[in-house]
Design a protein around this motif. Structure first.
Motif, PDB file in Angstrom:
ATOM      1  N   GLU A   1      -8.029   7.194  18.938  1.00 14.34           N
ATOM      2  CA  GLU A   1      -9.188   6.405  19.355  1.00 14.34           C
ATOM      3  C   GLU A   1      -9.747   6.929  20.683  1.00 14.34           C
ATOM      4  N   GLY A   2      -9.889   8.238  20.745  1.00 12.36           N
ATOM      5  CA  GLY A   2     -10.392   8.882  21.945  1.00 12.36           C
ATOM      6  C   GLY A   2     -11.682   9.637  21.689  1.00 12.36           C
ATOM      7  N   VAL A   3     -12.358   9.971  22.776  1.00 11.32           N
ATOM      8  CA  VAL A   3     -13.582  10.771  22.736  1.00 11.32           C
ATOM      9  C   VAL A   3     -13.521  11.772  23.878  1.00 11.32           C
ATOM     10  N   ILE A   4     -13.863  13.018  23.593  1.00 17.91           N
ATOM     11  CA  ILE A   4     -14.026  14.033  24.637  1.00 17.91           C
ATOM     12  C   ILE A   4     -15.504  14.386  24.715  1.00 17.91           C
ATOM     13  N   ASN A   5     -16.034  14.400  25.942  1.00 17.13           N
ATOM     14  CA  ASN A   5     -17.409  14.866  26.106  1.00 17.13           C
ATOM     15  C   ASN A   5     -17.488  15.829  27.277  1.00 17.13           C
TER      16      ASN A   5
ATOM     17  N   GLU B   1      -1.916  12.316  26.306  1.00 15.11           N
ATOM     18  CA  GLU B   1      -1.892  11.302  25.254  1.00 15.11           C
ATOM     19  C   GLU B   1      -2.427  11.806  23.918  1.00 15.11           C
ATOM     20  N   VAL B   2      -2.979  13.017  23.878  1.00 14.00           N
ATOM     21  CA  VAL B   2      -3.593  13.506  22.637  1.00 14.00           C
ATOM     22  C   VAL B   2      -3.079  14.894  22.242  1.00 14.00           C
ATOM     23  N   GLN B   3      -2.006  15.316  22.846  1.00 13.85           N
ATOM     24  CA  GLN B   3      -1.489  16.660  22.558  1.00 13.85           C
ATOM     25  C   GLN B   3      -1.264  16.867  21.061  1.00 13.85           C
TER      26      GLN B   3
ATOM     27  N   LEU C   1     -11.883  13.080  28.778  1.00 14.32           N
ATOM     28  CA  LEU C   1     -11.330  12.286  27.680  1.00 14.32           C
ATOM     29  C   LEU C   1     -11.458  10.804  28.017  1.00 14.32           C
ATOM     30  N   SER C   2     -12.024  10.046  27.077  1.00 12.64           N
ATOM     31  CA  SER C   2     -12.184   8.602  27.254  1.00 12.64           C
ATOM     32  C   SER C   2     -11.598   7.876  26.057  1.00 12.64           C
ATOM     33  N   GLY C   3     -11.776   6.553  26.037  1.00 13.64           N
ATOM     34  CA  GLY C   3     -11.210   5.757  24.954  1.00 13.64           C
ATOM     35  C   GLY C   3      -9.775   5.357  25.242  1.00 13.64           C
ATOM     36  N   ALA C   4      -9.049   5.009  24.186  1.00 16.87           N
ATOM     37  CA  ALA C   4      -7.689   4.486  24.338  1.00 16.87           C
ATOM     38  C   ALA C   4      -6.777   5.383  25.174  1.00 16.87           C
TER      39      ALA C   4
ATOM     40  N   SER D   1     -16.627   3.961  25.055  1.00 15.01           N
ATOM     41  CA  SER D   1     -15.982   4.582  23.891  1.00 15.01           C
ATOM     42  C   SER D   1     -15.442   3.548  22.911  1.00 15.01           C
ATOM     43  N   GLY D   2     -15.041   2.384  23.406  1.00 16.35           N
ATOM     44  CA  GLY D   2     -14.586   1.331  22.510  1.00 16.35           C
ATOM     45  C   GLY D   2     -15.636   0.933  21.497  1.00 16.35           C
ATOM     46  N   LEU D   3     -16.913   1.054  21.881  1.00 20.99           N
ATOM     47  CA  LEU D   3     -18.003   0.733  20.958  1.00 20.99           C
ATOM     48  C   LEU D   3     -18.070   1.727  19.808  1.00 20.99           C
ATOM     49  N   VAL D   4     -17.657   2.968  20.060  1.00 20.73           N
ATOM     50  CA  VAL D   4     -17.648   3.981  19.002  1.00 20.73           C
ATOM     51  C   VAL D   4     -16.680   3.577  17.890  1.00 20.73           C
TER      52      VAL D   4
END
Length: 337
Positions: free
Chosen positions: A107-111, A253-255, A266-269, A319-322
């Motif tokens: 539940e992450g986003v990278i921008n 957290e996303v490795q 990195l955003s989100g959870a 990011s939670g809205l995504v």
């Protein structure tokens, strides 16, 4: 329910394309009156923060509507306040595409947008055209080709232009996607920036006849000494608030997940705990001297409660809205009461 139906289709699109598509259609729905049928979020108590009355404590974080082009549609979803930007003095295209990536497993986003925007004058035209009468924050930054030693000039240009049109202004020195920007968080550089911005705020308050609070947005990737230094400087220069936090450069957290090694913030959870830890540390140093707006990894009402318990007065979503859609606004309102 509508978002849950649309989400699988949106997730088939490139992340930035889905983002733009959603905002354009939100604007169409608002203009056509369809959003009048959208149920209002649960009522919760208004909050008095920075001398502003926020009708509810759930705000939209900067970055989603960089140019202020979708204010009315976003307002119809029930936010207690909306922050637009980050805006820069001159238009700039940002980094090359693709520059936004979902990591659904976490539940992450990278921008790595890089402050893509149409410039401060275009944003102000959009603000003037909007019907929204609620609490509006405007987030300001520097152009990518402005060296750090001249960054203050860019912040002053934006501050002077947006001051009369904002309920509060946010100074963004924490995006990881503008080269060397985060160096402005270092103690010596930050002291000079805060001092100059505070002096300008006082000049503008006299000129406009209205005091507009100014907040600072900081990164989650700060050590204990840096957090203590920032808290001390915010109090020393009597800043009005602090927003914690922006996106993280960490990938702990996303490795191993698809897109995890893409450059950017990195955003989100995955940033949830880092953000909350920074809020808790800031709150300890500030001891109520100025309020904290908590943002980062809020994907449920309980996540928002954790931010408040750590010391935040308000929260923001992005990011939670995504991953959750507008229902998240209602859920957070219900939990915060």
């Amino acid at each position: 329910m509508l978002y849950s139906l649309a989400k699988p289709l949106l997730f088939k699109l490139d992340a930035e394309r889905a983002h733009d598509f959603t905002l354009r259609n939100l604007k169409r729905a608002e203009r056509s009156g369809l959003l009048n049928l959208y149920p209002r979020p649960a009522k919760c108590k208004a909050r008095q923060v920075m001398g502003i009355s926020f009708p509810n404590p759930v705000g939209l974080a900067a970055g989603l509507d960089k140019n202020g082009a979708y204010i009315d549609g976003l307002a119809a979803l029930g936010f207690g306040f909306i922050e637009i930007g980050t805006i820069t003095p001159r238009p700039q295209p940002g980094n090359s595409k693709p520059r936004m990536f979902r990591i659904p497993e976490a539940e992450g986003v990278i921008n790595r947008f890089g402050f893509n925007n149409l410039g401060v004058d275009a944003l102000l035209q959009n603000v003037a055209a909007a019907r929204y009468q609620g609490v509006l924050g405007i987030n300001i930054g520097k152009n990518f080709d402005t060296p750090n030693e001249r960054a203050l000039d860019d912040y002053l240009v934006c501050m002077r232009k947006v001051y009369a049109h904002a309920h509060y202004i946010t100074v963004n020195i924490s995006s990881p996607n503008t080269k060397n920007l985060r160096q402005l968080q270092e103690k010596e550089a930050l002291a000079g920036l805060l001092q100059a911005l505070k002096l300008e705020q006082q000049v503008l308050a006299d000129r406009v006849g209205r005091y507009v609070p100014v907040t600072l947005k900081i990164a989650p990737d700060l050590d204990a000494i840096q957090i203590a230094d920032i808290a001390g400087l915010l109090m020393q220069y009597r800043f009005d608030g602090v927003i914690a936090t922006n996106t993280t450069l960490s990938r702990d957290e996303v490795q191993g997940l698809p897109h995890a090694e893409e450059a950017g913030g990195l955003s989100g959870a995955p940033v949830r705990e880092r953000s909350t830890a920074v809020i808790r540390a800031l709150a300890g140093h500030l001891a109520g001297a100025l309020p904290i707006i908590g943002v980062g990894g809020i994907l449920s009402g309980d996540d928002a409660v954790a931010k408040i318990e750590a010391g935040a007065s308000l929260v923001q979503l992005y990011s939670g809205l995504v991953y959750r859609g507008p229902v998240l606004i209602d859920e957070v309102c219900r939990k915060l009461g």
